[in-house]
Design an enzyme around this catalytic site. Sequence first.
Site, PDB file in Angstrom:
ATOM      1  N   CYS A  12      -2.042  -0.882   7.592  1.00  0.00           N
ATOM      2  CA  CYS A  12      -1.276   0.369   7.577  1.00  0.00           C
ATOM      3  C   CYS A  12      -1.486   1.152   8.876  1.00  0.00           C
ATOM      4  CB  CYS A  12      -1.673   1.218   6.381  1.00  0.00           C
ATOM      5  SG  CYS A  12      -1.181   0.468   4.815  1.00  0.00           S
ATOM      6  N   CYS A  64      -5.817   1.305   5.866  1.00  0.00           N
ATOM      7  CA  CYS A  64      -6.389   0.003   6.205  1.00  0.00           C
ATOM      8  C   CYS A  64      -5.848  -0.439   7.560  1.00  0.00           C
ATOM      9  CB  CYS A  64      -6.075  -1.031   5.129  1.00  0.00           C
ATOM     10  SG  CYS A  64      -4.417  -1.724   5.274  1.00  0.00           S
ATOM     11  N   HIS A  76       0.833  -1.196   0.000  1.00  0.00           N
ATOM     12  CA  HIS A  76       0.000   0.000   0.000  1.00  0.00           C
ATOM     13  C   HIS A  76       0.872   1.253   0.000  1.00  0.00           C
ATOM     14  CE1 HIS A  76      -3.746  -2.232   1.809  1.00  0.00           C
ATOM     15  NE2 HIS A  76      -3.338  -2.738   0.655  1.00  0.00           N
ATOM     16  N   GLU A 109       1.079   3.833   1.890  1.00  0.00           N
ATOM     17  CA  GLU A 109       1.706   4.237   3.150  1.00  0.00           C
ATOM     18  C   GLU A 109       2.992   3.450   3.408  1.00  0.00           C
ATOM     19  OE1 GLU A 109      -1.413   3.333   2.584  1.00  0.00           O
ATOM     20  OE2 GLU A 109      -2.821   4.171   4.036  1.00  0.00           O
TER      21      GLU A 109
END
Lengths: 415, 172
Positions: free
Chosen positions: B86, B83, B46, B48
């Site tokens: 993260c 999410c 992801h 991040e």
Amino acid sequence: MALALGLGSLFNHSNFPNLSYTIDASTDSIRYSTTRNVEPDEELCLYHGGNLWFEPVGPNGARPSSGAQENEDSWGGLSNVDGLQDSRPIFFNGSVDEVVPEEELPFERFKPPPEEETLETIRTVQAWAVDVPEPQSIGPMLKWLRRSELDASELGHLKRVRKQGDTSTFLLTVSPLPPSLPEDISLPEPFLVTVPSSVAVTPTSLTLKSSLWPTVYAPRRKGEVEDWSQGKTRWAWEAMHVAVKEALRWRDKGELPIAAYVPAPYEELDAASPSSGFMAHDTRQSVAHPLRHAVMNVIRQIADDRAHSEVEAVKAQIPASADADDDAPRNGTNYLLTSQILFTTHEPCIMCSMALLHSRVKEVVYLFPMEKTGGCGGATCLPTLPGVNHRFSICRWKGETIQEDGLRLDASVDA
Amino acid sequence: MAEAMNMAEEALAAGEVPVGCVFVRGQNIIAKARNRTNELRNATRHAELEAIDEILGDPVLTPPGTGRYPLSETTLYVTVEPCIMCASALRQMGIKEVFYGCANDRFGGCGGVIGVNDSIEHPSHPPYTAAGGYSREEAILILRRFYVTENSNAPAPKSKANRVLKTEILPP
């Protein structure tokens, strides 16, 4: 005392072997398999047992710290895989296909409950129904239904008749066109109703679905969990011991003693070219990166391997799946961990548990619970949260079968 | 947030789920990234985590001897609520605070599904505040632009020929 012959007598000993083996009693043979990726020219080594009859040499030669006793068995002590267990568990005694009773498994299983449905998530279909206003018509109507071609299995999960006051409504068919009705019974025009497309498995779902149409209630049976055969249980036993050894090995090099291992699935061990498993350990100390947990590392390793093999396939001019087979999925066959079981020494933290959920892991087996930081039953249990789009099973290893204090972590660590 | 949205646009152009983010320290953007899950065949890559790797890999941004929480003076701006994975990662990194666009009711780790940022207790990591609603409509629209097309990188792509782009956005 018997000795393993053939290849078995050629492998040298290592306390951290890259080979493991399974005994197939049905063919009186031993199957050797690698426990991790093996470099070219790397020697294949086995663990010869806790009590060696020779002086170990080399960096891996240090004797295990736990006091292991040699087991006298028909394989010359070979089945004492790693010296960590004191006696062989019961599932090493029978044929590979025999089912292991739940209480004899070396772990406890937690299966997430089925996702609770809501009115918005219930799947429905449109079906034709007809009102039968006269009670005396119900008998003939039922007879006609039995004779007709409409007794469709598509509606087997629903009650055939709905009574509201004096009116009985008959469910007819899910066919797109209205069915023809019996001519000798006076009936109004059929109409479309929205009905659930599957049985109700929980009381809540029964209430919700029956508000659309009376639905059959078929709760899941309690014992509806996958059976573990002796062979698969031995495979799991070895996998967990391999992970434990890997964690100890890296602890001695200054890392946190956490390892994650995704072995080749048990079901694929007989395949022509079994892919070896993937093993990773925690590297947050050595690379000074707080997120380099064993689980994240093993997921990355598998992803890189898959990307690499795709590149190799392109180089070798293997036709792309889109040309070769239109039905084949376009990106590999599955998500990264679909139908895979991950073994890890410690309950994964919330980050790692969610990474496993994103990767669609099938089962997570862990040894040490992390009650304050874990995402598989400790601080929270991610696969049981409402809304998440994948559920995986959790197996917690029974602590008494592996006593390894060298793996203890502070309760505040995210594993 | 506008820069984060640019990164989301870049992700969309690359066929990725359009999520973008920037990390800000003081007045400066120190890292920006986007989702790379399809490209790297890894559903955990992801935006991040990509940016965090960039920050930790840079000895200027993370000099040797940095304490336990390398992001304690850093703010994250991200187009979609982080999410659960993260959100946990950010807490382990000691992020100062998070501003996001739209909520995520399937995976959200800052209250969408579960509050990993502050309501779940952790024995050592301090909680952080996460506030949503910044450029929310834009964040939703770019996600819809992605999901009306088929995600041909999903293992079992669904046919979405009948999908139309909805532009009406309901209040949160």
